[in-house]
Design an enzyme around this catalytic site. Structure first.
Site: not given
Ligand code: NAD
Length: 344
Positions: A81, A178-180, A182
């Site tokens: 990393k 969290g509905v981003g 992932v």
């Molecule tokens: P993202 O930023 O697209 O989505 C995160 C969502 O969570 C956002 O909509 C945000 O508004 C919401 N959020 C933040 N704080 C919150 C809270 N306290 N309560 C409710 N919602 C909240 O991020 P992502 O890429 O979807 O990643 C989400 C998680 O998955 C992270 O922990 C990331 O490290 C992990 N992850 C992501 C990937 C990937 O491929 N993107 C891979 C492995 C792990």
């Protein structure tokens, strides 16, 4: 600053490289935890740290996590990393990125970088103009979100089978935090299978729009973790499983995509004591890195899909061993990963 060896997160890392480029002010740390299975692969984080010790700690902890994630996914990759220490304004210039790319290049392929917090796809393209040791470029793995969501979806289905004895998620109540990238992908897949969904997001408009589209309910952000449901799927922040939040859980299983969900190792035992099944985060959320590293010894789409499709079996293996040995799923996963990288 104490030597990296003295930090609690130092775990016999093969190399911890500190870089500084005087003309641009670029300061970065590249931690190579293990190359036992292949080049150390893991993203670059661009972040403002209050203290450089925090940056080293982050690099140490995250690189070990990548060793475990890549090993459990069966990838021919080790774990590494990088963190770039941003200034308070998070100034990111082309020259700074080029200096960082030279740092990556100087390791001669022992470390392969990818996108992480604070780095964009365009930044990755910029790095690739200086070094070839960049994965997940557009068209070659690109956005890991959809593949991560697919793997998490398969993992949630496996958790439902194991914890509820049900072969389908139809009618199963799943609370998603969290509905981003992932979580959003996950809820679409679950909705298509007829799951009953409750969503929460600090971006209330995002949660409401998705809920409207999928016929899901919305819960307040501070209520989602104590909702009476079947499964909690954390897909936002890390360290959300604390003594207090676990005491308030009303689900049979926790299975979601967020990284580092357990605040400390002790929370794994606390979940087990409450009889709540836990899907170790780096096992269930490996779909993205599997896709991003598609060029590494994987034979294209079919093999990438097959590896993602293997996530439920890997979770099952962890749960089965946990049931036999009495260790928590998190402990079993760590031990399996350590065995795979020759540190059993
Ligand atoms: P993202 O930023 O697209 O989505 C995160 C969502 O969570 C956002 O909509 C945000 O508004 C919401 N959020 C933040 N704080 C919150 C809270 N306290 N309560 C409710 N919602 C909240 O991020 P992502 O890429 O979807 O990643 C989400 C998680 O998955 C992270 O922990 C990331 O490290 C992990 N992850 C992501 C990937 C990937 O491929 N993107 C891979 C492995 C792990």
């Amino acid at each position: 600053m104490p030597a990296a060896y003295d930090l609690p997160d130092f775990d016999a890392h093969e190399g911890v490289h500190l870089f500084h480029d005087r003309p641009t002010g670029m300061t970065a740390i590249i931690a190579v935890h293990s190359t036992a299975l292949g080049p150390a692969a893991g993203g670059t984080r661009f972040w403002h740290y209050a203290d450089s010790n925090d940056a080293v700690t982050d690099a140490l902890r995250l690189s070990r996590g990548m060793s475990y994630k890549n090993a459990m996914a069966g990838l021919p990759a080790g774990g590494g990393k990088a963190v770039i220490l941003a200034d308070a304004d998070r100034t990111k210039t082309p020259d700074l990125l080029a200096a960082f790319a030279r740092a990556v290049d100087s390791l001669g392929g022992r470390y392969i970088t990818a996108q992480d917090v604070g780095m964009s796809e365009a930044d990755m393209v910029a790095l690739s103009q200086v070094t070839r040791h960049v994965a997940g470029l557009p068209g070659l793995g690109g956005d890991p979100g959809p593949s991560t969501a697919k793997g998490v979806y398969l993992g949630v289905c496996a958790a439902v089978r194991r914890a509820l004895g049900r072969d389908s998620v139809r009618g199963v109540h799943i609370a998603v935090q969290g509905v981003g990238s992932v979580g959003g992908g996950l809820v679409r897949l679950l909705a298509a299978d007829g799951a009953r969904l409750t969503l929460a997001d600090v971006d209330g408009a995002r949660a409401a729009a998705l809920a409207g589209e999928l016929g899901a309910a919305v819960a307040p952000v501070d209520a989602i973790m104590s909702l009476d449901a079947d499964v909690l799927s954390p897909c936002a922040l890390g360290a959300i499983l604390t003594p207090d939040s676990i005491a308030a859980l009303r689900v049979a299983a926790v299975a979601g995509g967020a990284n580092n969900q357990l605040a400390t190792e002790a929370q794994g035992a606390q979940l087990a004591a409450r009889g709540i099944l836990y899907a170790p985060d780096y096992v269930i959320n490996a779909g993205g890195i599997i896709n991003v590293l598609r060029h590494m010894g994987q034979g294209g789409d079919a093999e990438v899909e097959a590896r993602i499709a293997g996530i439920p079996d890997r979770l099952e293996a962890v749960w089965a061993e946990s049931a036999t040995t009495g260790e928590t799923p998190a402990q079993v996963a760590d031990r399996m990963a350590q065995g795979l990288i020759g540190r059993g």
